[in-house]
Enzyme design. Sequence first.
Site, PDB file in Angstrom:
ATOM      1  N   ASP A 436       0.824  -1.210   0.000  1.00  0.00           N
ATOM      2  CA  ASP A 436       0.000   0.000   0.000  1.00  0.00           C
ATOM      3  C   ASP A 436       0.855   1.255   0.000  1.00  0.00           C
ATOM      4  O   ASP A 436       0.526   2.246  -0.623  1.00  0.00           O
ATOM      5  CB  ASP A 436      -0.943   0.003   1.214  1.00  0.00           C
ATOM      6  CG  ASP A 436      -0.203  -0.142   2.544  1.00  0.00           C
ATOM      7  OD1 ASP A 436       0.928  -0.679   2.544  1.00  0.00           O
ATOM      8  OD2 ASP A 436      -0.739   0.272   3.583  1.00  0.00           O
ATOM      9  N   ARG A 440       5.420   4.229   6.078  1.00  0.00           N
ATOM     10  CA  ARG A 440       5.010   4.100   7.470  1.00  0.00           C
ATOM     11  C   ARG A 440       5.035   2.619   7.889  1.00  0.00           C
ATOM     12  O   ARG A 440       5.449   1.751   7.114  1.00  0.00           O
ATOM     13  CB  ARG A 440       3.628   4.718   7.665  1.00  0.00           C
ATOM     14  CG  ARG A 440       2.513   3.959   6.983  1.00  0.00           C
ATOM     15  CD  ARG A 440       1.177   4.646   7.213  1.00  0.00           C
ATOM     16  NE  ARG A 440       0.114   3.974   6.506  1.00  0.00           N
ATOM     17  CZ  ARG A 440      -0.865   4.599   5.863  1.00  0.00           C
ATOM     18  NH1 ARG A 440      -0.882   5.915   5.782  1.00  0.00           N
ATOM     19  NH2 ARG A 440      -1.810   3.906   5.282  1.00  0.00           N
ATOM     20  N   GLU A 442       3.371   0.092   7.691  1.00  0.00           N
ATOM     21  CA  GLU A 442       2.434  -0.811   7.020  1.00  0.00           C
ATOM     22  C   GLU A 442       3.195  -1.579   5.930  1.00  0.00           C
ATOM     23  O   GLU A 442       3.676  -2.652   6.167  1.00  0.00           O
ATOM     24  CB  GLU A 442       1.231  -0.051   6.441  1.00  0.00           C
ATOM     25  CG  GLU A 442       0.318   0.464   7.538  1.00  0.00           C
ATOM     26  CD  GLU A 442      -1.115   0.666   7.097  1.00  0.00           C
ATOM     27  OE1 GLU A 442      -1.712  -0.226   6.482  1.00  0.00           O
ATOM     28  OE2 GLU A 442      -1.650   1.749   7.400  1.00  0.00           O
ATOM     29  N   ASP A 449      -5.914  -2.253  -2.758  1.00  0.00           N
ATOM     30  CA  ASP A 449      -5.100  -1.292  -3.495  1.00  0.00           C
ATOM     31  C   ASP A 449      -4.702  -1.850  -4.862  1.00  0.00           C
ATOM     32  O   ASP A 449      -4.859  -1.187  -5.889  1.00  0.00           O
ATOM     33  CB  ASP A 449      -3.855  -0.907  -2.671  1.00  0.00           C
ATOM     34  CG  ASP A 449      -4.215  -0.362  -1.294  1.00  0.00           C
ATOM     35  OD1 ASP A 449      -5.073  -0.969  -0.613  1.00  0.00           O
ATOM     36  OD2 ASP A 449      -3.655   0.673  -0.893  1.00  0.00           O
ATOM     37  N   TRP A 507     -11.808  -5.335  -1.648  1.00  0.00           N
ATOM     38  CA  TRP A 507     -10.497  -5.807  -1.177  1.00  0.00           C
ATOM     39  C   TRP A 507     -10.337  -7.286  -1.567  1.00  0.00           C
ATOM     40  O   TRP A 507      -9.424  -7.634  -2.315  1.00  0.00           O
ATOM     41  CB  TRP A 507     -10.357  -5.548   0.328  1.00  0.00           C
ATOM     42  CG  TRP A 507      -9.767  -4.185   0.586  1.00  0.00           C
ATOM     43  CD1 TRP A 507      -8.524  -3.930   1.069  1.00  0.00           C
ATOM     44  CD2 TRP A 507     -10.363  -2.891   0.332  1.00  0.00           C
ATOM     45  NE1 TRP A 507      -8.309  -2.569   1.138  1.00  0.00           N
ATOM     46  CE2 TRP A 507      -9.414  -1.912   0.685  1.00  0.00           C
ATOM     47  CE3 TRP A 507     -11.588  -2.470  -0.176  1.00  0.00           C
ATOM     48  CZ2 TRP A 507      -9.662  -0.542   0.555  1.00  0.00           C
ATOM     49  CZ3 TRP A 507     -11.846  -1.106  -0.301  1.00  0.00           C
ATOM     50  CH2 TRP A 507     -10.892  -0.166   0.067  1.00  0.00           C
ATOM     51  N   GLU A 724      -2.174   9.127  -0.811  1.00  0.00           N
ATOM     52  CA  GLU A 724      -3.293   8.363  -0.254  1.00  0.00           C
ATOM     53  C   GLU A 724      -4.531   9.250  -0.109  1.00  0.00           C
ATOM     54  O   GLU A 724      -5.644   8.833  -0.390  1.00  0.00           O
ATOM     55  CB  GLU A 724      -2.886   7.832   1.126  1.00  0.00           C
ATOM     56  CG  GLU A 724      -3.954   7.055   1.859  1.00  0.00           C
ATOM     57  CD  GLU A 724      -3.419   6.457   3.149  1.00  0.00           C
ATOM     58  OE1 GLU A 724      -2.500   7.045   3.743  1.00  0.00           O
ATOM     59  OE2 GLU A 724      -3.921   5.396   3.552  1.00  0.00           O
ATOM     60  N   HIS A 750       0.946   6.326  -2.313  1.00  0.00           N
ATOM     61  CA  HIS A 750      -0.081   5.288  -2.340  1.00  0.00           C
ATOM     62  C   HIS A 750      -0.572   5.210  -3.779  1.00  0.00           C
ATOM     63  O   HIS A 750      -0.997   6.216  -4.317  1.00  0.00           O
ATOM     64  CB  HIS A 750      -1.240   5.755  -1.462  1.00  0.00           C
ATOM     65  CG  HIS A 750      -1.486   4.914  -0.265  1.00  0.00           C
ATOM     66  ND1 HIS A 750      -0.618   4.850   0.788  1.00  0.00           N
ATOM     67  CD2 HIS A 750      -2.535   4.106   0.059  1.00  0.00           C
ATOM     68  CE1 HIS A 750      -1.122   4.050   1.714  1.00  0.00           C
ATOM     69  NE2 HIS A 750      -2.282   3.575   1.293  1.00  0.00           N
TER      70      HIS A 750
HETATM   71  C1  BGC Z   1      -3.919   1.156   3.838  1.00  0.00           C
HETATM   72  C2  BGC Z   1      -4.772   1.145   2.603  1.00  0.00           C
HETATM   73  C3  BGC Z   1      -5.688  -0.019   2.761  1.00  0.00           C
HETATM   74  C4  BGC Z   1      -6.593   0.408   3.861  1.00  0.00           C
HETATM   75  C5  BGC Z   1      -7.715  -0.521   4.074  1.00  0.00           C
HETATM   76  C6  BGC Z   1      -4.801   1.523   4.960  1.00  0.00           C
HETATM   77  O1  BGC Z   1      -4.152   1.650   6.161  1.00  0.00           O
HETATM   78  O2  BGC Z   1      -2.807   1.953   3.715  1.00  0.00           O
HETATM   79  O3  BGC Z   1      -4.276   1.506   1.455  1.00  0.00           O
HETATM   80  O4  BGC Z   1      -6.295  -0.511   1.645  1.00  0.00           O
HETATM   81  O5  BGC Z   1      -5.881   0.648   5.059  1.00  0.00           O
HETATM   82  O6  BGC Z   1      -8.490  -0.102   5.041  1.00  0.00           O
END
Ligand code: BGC
Length: 847
Positions: A436, A440, A442, A449, A507, A724, A750
């Site tokens: 994503d 950060r 993640e 995505d 998703w 994002e 993003h």
């Molecule tokens: C991510 C997104 C993801 C989303 C889903 C985020 O924290 O960075 O891109 O799809 O959460 O809730």
Amino acid sequence: MFEITRLTVEHLAAGCVTDCSAPRIGFSLSSDRRGAQLADAELTVGDWSAHVTSSQSAAYVGPALLPFTTYSVRLNATDDAGETATATTAFETGRMETPWKGRWISDPSYHFTEAKVSPVPMVFRKEITTNKPIARARLYATAMGIYEAELNGQKLGEQYFAPGFTSYKSYLQYQTYDVTAFLTGADTLTFTVAGGWAVGSFVFTRKNRVTADRQALLAELRIEYTDGTTETIGTDATWQVSESGPVRMADLYDGETYDATQEISDWHNAAPETLKVTPAITADYGAPVKAHEVRKPVAVMTAPDGETIYDFGQNLAGVVRIKFNGKAGQVVTVRHAEILNPDGSLNTTFLRTAKATATYTCRDGEQTYSPRFSYMGFRYAGVKGVDAKDLEIEAVALYSDVEHSGSFRCSDEMLNKLQSNITWGAKSNFVDIPTDCPQRDERMGWTGDIAVFSPTALYNFELSRFLEKWLRDVKAEQLPTGGIPNTVPVQGYGFPATMPEMAVDWWGDACVLVPWALYEATGSLDVLRMMYPTMQKYVKACCFWAGFGIGKHRYIWHTPSVLHFGDWVAPDVPKMSQWQARSKYTATASLCNTSGTLAKIARILGKTEDAAKYKELSRKVADAYCSVLTDGNGKTKEEFQTAYVLPLYLNMFPENVKAKAAENLVKLVEKNDYKIGTGFPGTPYILFALADNGHADTAYKMLLNTQCPSWLYEVRVGATTVWERWDGLDENGECPIGDDGTDMMISYNHYASGAVGAFLYRRVLGVEPTEAGYRKFKFAPVVGGGITEAEGTVGTPYGVIKAAWKIADGEMAMTVAVPVGTECTVVLPSGEEKVLGSGEYTVTAKA
Ligand code: BGC
């Protein structure tokens, strides 16, 4: 001249090492003779040969391949005028399930118990003595954690983060290194193994030890001597291990700490390790992460606290490389950030817990350092501990080794910058898996995505290996309920507490949409065959979750909105709960889309009964959407852009109300001053929904809008990647997002809203496949927005399509290069069509 321009094995032009029993061979041709066609291709692999006439790829179906063997590949192609061309390549088989002589080893004295961090990197070593001439030597290696192998202090291979990120309980890749030329007789093999994804901290909860309690190594050096004998040296208790190597700390989020003065003095014996998982261990089948673009700073500044700030002019994922003259014990720190604070210091707030810092302790003299076991998402680096005048610094972009196969350019420079931002967004997030964001805590394989971005990604990059590898994990991680985890590989995340393990619209749809996008771009049936049972199970799960109502409500997916992401990050409403509250619309449209796509796939795979069943399901869902969620006359009960975009793009409205619905969307867009109001599910399709329903002018006004939120707003205020949140920075370059519960969810890299890229290729340039893999394609630009010319290239399995159009003096000139094996339908501004075989053409018409 008739030529073979490309010959690949498992999508690689060179260097393929594979464990596949039937490797796929592909080729493309070119000719300067218009209409040239392939008459015959004789494909020879080792002693086996076959004729290919109908397509430009074939799977090897000869005698069983032997492990550890190099096979030559030869292609003799003849065109329909009798011209011939020849090309050769080679591939090597890997272990092909040969049992490992090496054993998994680790350091039995190392107990890693700390929470939310990564383990201390382990170093393994083995002295190797050989005393006969060597014909061939290969090192096979993999790890729990991420590793680098060195032979006599020289790094082997170019890969970062080996063995890559897979669903470790199911799959683990091993790497193959040709060390024939490097063995000297007395050699030292060293491995540094850091925590990586398997053992280190990962996902925003910073969970660690998800796959293994500590790092482990499995390796085998296989030597063939010229006298015909072989010797295999595998990992075992004679190997030595230590945690006192120079890499003191390595964590994907926090960065790396390296002490160049560190000497290992506590070598002790490794011991066999029993893993918690038993994955299939297979030769690399993805796209390994490697170093790509290297950028020098475009500006150097000083922050109020004295930190030297380097601006690389481009947001990217990667590492810095520093070079300077240092003194033993001197400590240099490099911090990373995507944006600056108003006072010129680094803004690291949105990295959340990720420290994204490289710390380097020097030895004496000139030295170069670049982290090898972590990466950061950054445009700016802040350095302390060395004088700016003494330092050379570069940013090295790291991403999966995928071919940048497409290009787009037009007369509007801001759109060209958007295209650049989209491709940088892809590069920054193709780090072994589709992530994503790169900065950060993640960097996870969020399914939604890539579900929406894959068509755009596939215009810009050849992604067969990259996506097929990830889809294997999607398949492996499908839940017994049929749902797809929100991130793949799950690696410690799982569903959030608010979500039971269930199907989640858009998703989970990745298991249908990504294979479909790959099929459209490449024509490869393999991915559809592989994913078909997964898709079926998923759509069944979606039906279950949708099916709680009665009558038409059985097809309205309306479980509580906390179970969905809905119209995720839609900029017209500020709160996460408001995005989620739109899920009745987004989820119902998702079910219509996945079932409808599955119907097409079933037909392609010859499953006619399934095809009819899914088509009917899709029709019923579309009907329910129109009956329940609209007034039956093209007006949605709740009006927001995505509510119209999805049914319009997915053809869910009856013919007689479609135009009305499109007008209602236009009204909404006009009312919003042509600014974007869609979240993840609507953004990729809004311009198609407008342009394909007679409102190209509105689509262009939206595309070219520079007010916030819009694609070109980001460009106008200096973005170098796609954000994002559309309002990530205000006109003054400051982040305006307040505390609405998502104020720490602000990434400047993003790719999801960059999904508009497909519109640039398909409508602005005008190139889209009408038969999978571009065997047939259309060149039909939708002219508008004052754009006077566009040009681009699209990589296809048959070769590169080049297309360009230009309007001058009331005339439109359209130029297209049609690869051998394909057919192009050029659609002139009048609507007149011309069908062209291979070759280069320019067609002119009244604009
Ligand atoms: C991510 C997104 C993801 C989303 C889903 C985020 O924290 O960075 O891109 O799809 O959460 O809730």
